[in-house]
Design a protein around this motif. Structure first.
Motif, PDB file in Angstrom:
ATOM      1  N   ARG A   1     -13.680  -2.138   3.561  1.00 20.90           N
ATOM      2  CA  ARG A   1     -15.309  -1.849   3.941  1.00 20.90           C
ATOM      3  C   ARG A   1     -15.052  -0.082   3.602  1.00 20.90           C
ATOM      4  O   ARG A   1     -16.209   0.244   3.090  1.00 20.90           O
ATOM      5  CB  ARG A   1     -14.999  -1.698   5.118  1.00 20.90           C
ATOM      6  N   TRP A   2     -14.222   0.426   3.647  1.00 25.32           N
ATOM      7  CA  TRP A   2     -14.070   1.964   2.742  1.00 25.32           C
ATOM      8  C   TRP A   2     -14.723   2.034   1.005  1.00 25.32           C
ATOM      9  O   TRP A   2     -14.622   3.222   0.580  1.00 25.32           O
ATOM     10  CB  TRP A   2     -12.540   2.865   2.997  1.00 25.32           C
ATOM     11  N   SER A   3     -14.784   0.902   0.255  1.00 25.09           N
ATOM     12  CA  SER A   3     -14.717   1.169  -0.782  1.00 25.09           C
ATOM     13  C   SER A   3     -16.419   1.138  -1.388  1.00 25.09           C
ATOM     14  O   SER A   3     -16.913   0.946  -0.331  1.00 25.09           O
ATOM     15  CB  SER A   3     -14.388  -0.038  -1.755  1.00 25.09           C
TER      16      SER A   3
ATOM     17  N   TYR B   1       0.748  -1.049   0.117  1.00 23.71           N
ATOM     18  CA  TYR B   1       0.137   0.158  -0.343  1.00 23.71           C
ATOM     19  C   TYR B   1       0.675   1.196   0.002  1.00 23.71           C
ATOM     20  O   TYR B   1       1.911   1.293   0.563  1.00 23.71           O
ATOM     21  CB  TYR B   1      -0.642   0.612   1.327  1.00 23.71           C
TER      22      TYR B   1
ATOM     23  N   GLU C   1     -10.199  -3.695   5.934  1.00 28.18           N
ATOM     24  CA  GLU C   1     -10.937  -2.842   5.850  1.00 28.18           C
ATOM     25  C   GLU C   1     -10.231  -1.503   4.780  1.00 28.18           C
ATOM     26  O   GLU C   1     -11.781  -1.098   4.924  1.00 28.18           O
ATOM     27  CB  GLU C   1      -9.855  -1.646   7.136  1.00 28.18           C
ATOM     28  N   CYS C   2      -9.812  -1.813   3.764  1.00 28.88           N
ATOM     29  CA  CYS C   2      -9.748  -1.345   2.558  1.00 28.88           C
ATOM     30  C   CYS C   2     -10.877  -1.775   1.633  1.00 28.88           C
ATOM     31  O   CYS C   2     -11.605  -0.651   1.241  1.00 28.88           O
ATOM     32  CB  CYS C   2      -8.629  -0.798   1.671  1.00 28.88           C
TER      33      CYS C   2
END
Length: 65
Positions: A63-65, A8, A60-61
């Motif tokens: 979930r943000w998308s 990342y 977690e990433c």
């Protein structure tokens, strides 16, 4: 940006002086979470923060998308 999808990249294309406070928070969070930070490769923009991908970050990433 990491074309290999192994890392990342945070603060992509920002200078080291940009977002100094946010970078400091990120660096403390990386350490706290025990994530593996690597040195930015040659040719990366100054100020980029590279972290090896990890399942926790992937979840977690997503979930943000």
């Amino acid at each position: 940006m990491d074309p290999s999808d192994q890392y990342y990249v945070f603060f992509d294309a920002h200078g080291v002086d940009d977002d100094r406070a946010d970078r400091a928070v990120l660096l403390k969070l990386i350490e706290f979470l025990g994530l593996e930070r690597i040195d930015a490769p040659a040719g990366a923009a100054e100020g980029e923060v590279w972290v090896r991908t990890e399942a926790r970050l992937d979840v977690e990433c997503a979930r943000w998308s």
